[in-house]
Design a protein around this motif. Structure first.
Motif, PDB file in Angstrom:
ATOM      1  N   SER A 107     -27.609  -7.026  25.460  1.00  0.00           N
ATOM      2  CA  SER A 107     -26.202  -6.085  25.877  1.00  0.00           C
ATOM      3  C   SER A 107     -25.635  -7.656  26.026  1.00  0.00           C
ATOM      4  O   SER A 107     -25.974  -7.976  26.810  1.00  0.00           O
ATOM      5  N   LEU A 108     -24.378  -7.721  24.992  1.00  0.00           N
ATOM      6  CA  LEU A 108     -23.052  -8.370  25.104  1.00  0.00           C
ATOM      7  C   LEU A 108     -22.169  -7.410  25.352  1.00  0.00           C
ATOM      8  O   LEU A 108     -21.638  -6.594  24.733  1.00  0.00           O
ATOM      9  N   TRP A 109     -21.523  -7.681  26.787  1.00  0.00           N
ATOM     10  CA  TRP A 109     -20.458  -7.698  27.318  1.00  0.00           C
ATOM     11  C   TRP A 109     -19.380  -8.508  26.530  1.00  0.00           C
ATOM     12  O   TRP A 109     -19.029  -9.891  26.584  1.00  0.00           O
ATOM     13  N   VAL A 147     -18.297 -13.100  18.205  1.00  0.00           N
ATOM     14  CA  VAL A 147     -19.415 -13.259  18.296  1.00  0.00           C
ATOM     15  C   VAL A 147     -20.433 -12.111  17.351  1.00  0.00           C
ATOM     16  O   VAL A 147     -21.720 -12.425  16.791  1.00  0.00           O
ATOM     17  N   TYR A 148     -19.836 -10.958  17.750  1.00  0.00           N
ATOM     18  CA  TYR A 148     -20.720  -9.680  16.915  1.00  0.00           C
ATOM     19  C   TYR A 148     -20.690 -10.058  15.033  1.00  0.00           C
ATOM     20  O   TYR A 148     -21.776  -9.709  14.914  1.00  0.00           O
ATOM     21  N   ARG A 149     -19.875 -10.989  14.866  1.00  0.00           N
ATOM     22  CA  ARG A 149     -19.692 -11.591  13.298  1.00  0.00           C
ATOM     23  C   ARG A 149     -20.487 -12.371  13.009  1.00  0.00           C
ATOM     24  O   ARG A 149     -21.314 -12.196  11.951  1.00  0.00           O
ATOM     25  N   HIS A 150     -20.708 -13.122  14.583  1.00  0.00           N
ATOM     26  CA  HIS A 150     -21.551 -14.382  13.654  1.00  0.00           C
ATOM     27  C   HIS A 150     -22.998 -13.728  13.995  1.00  0.00           C
ATOM     28  O   HIS A 150     -23.792 -14.257  13.381  1.00  0.00           O
ATOM     29  N   GLU A 209     -14.722 -13.581  23.441  1.00  0.00           N
ATOM     30  CA  GLU A 209     -14.500 -13.429  21.481  1.00  0.00           C
ATOM     31  C   GLU A 209     -15.506 -13.285  21.188  1.00  0.00           C
ATOM     32  O   GLU A 209     -16.050 -12.389  20.026  1.00  0.00           O
ATOM     33  N   ILE A 210     -15.979 -11.146  21.617  1.00  0.00           N
ATOM     34  CA  ILE A 210     -17.032 -10.397  21.384  1.00  0.00           C
ATOM     35  C   ILE A 210     -17.197 -10.266  20.100  1.00  0.00           C
ATOM     36  O   ILE A 210     -17.862  -9.560  19.344  1.00  0.00           O
TER      37      ILE A 210
END
Length: 136
Positions: A122-124, A87-90, A83-84
């Protein structure tokens, strides 16, 4: 005898303040301890998938990043998340300065940020599915 490593077992991540970094990684990324941490210990051991991630107290924090041949900043470590987009919004909602979300055709979404010690992470979001929304 041929030596064949078959997985990365441990990543040791230098930090100035183990307790501060531990709280940050647990609260923002939900990373769990591998075994109990006692305040004051010089390291806390987290588990990311089946890889140990040690937050190790250090005086000098090296920059765990590099610039590639095209001038783009790259992380030495990239973590995979589900659920990237969420996660980005979080992370944004919790005051973490994140890069723009990137999409690479057949490679999926990723973004980066820095941890409390300035380490570039970095997150993928994993390999894209055929029904995944693609940017316009």
């Amino acid at each position: 005898m041929a030596i064949t490593p078959h997985r990365v077992a441990v990543i040791q991540w230098p930090v100035k303040d183990v307790e501060k970094s531990l709280k940050w990684y647990q609260e923002l990324l939900g990373v769990q301890l591998s075994f109990p941490y006692t305040p004051g210990n010089p390291a806390a051991w987290l588990c990311i998938g089946d890889v140990g991630f040690g937050l190790v107290q250090a005086e000098d924090i090296p920059r765990l990043q590099f610039t590639d041949s095209q001038g783009k900043l790259q992380s030495i470590v990239q973590l995979q998340v589900d659920e990237i987009q969420e996660v980005y919004r979080h992370l944004q909602n919790n005051g973490v300065a994140v890069s723009e979300m990137r999409y690479i055709e057949d490679g999926g979404y990723s973004f980066s940020f820095t941890d409390p010690d300035g380490n570039h992470v970095s997150l993928w979001g994993g390999w894209p599915s055929t029904d995944e929304e693609r940017p316009e």
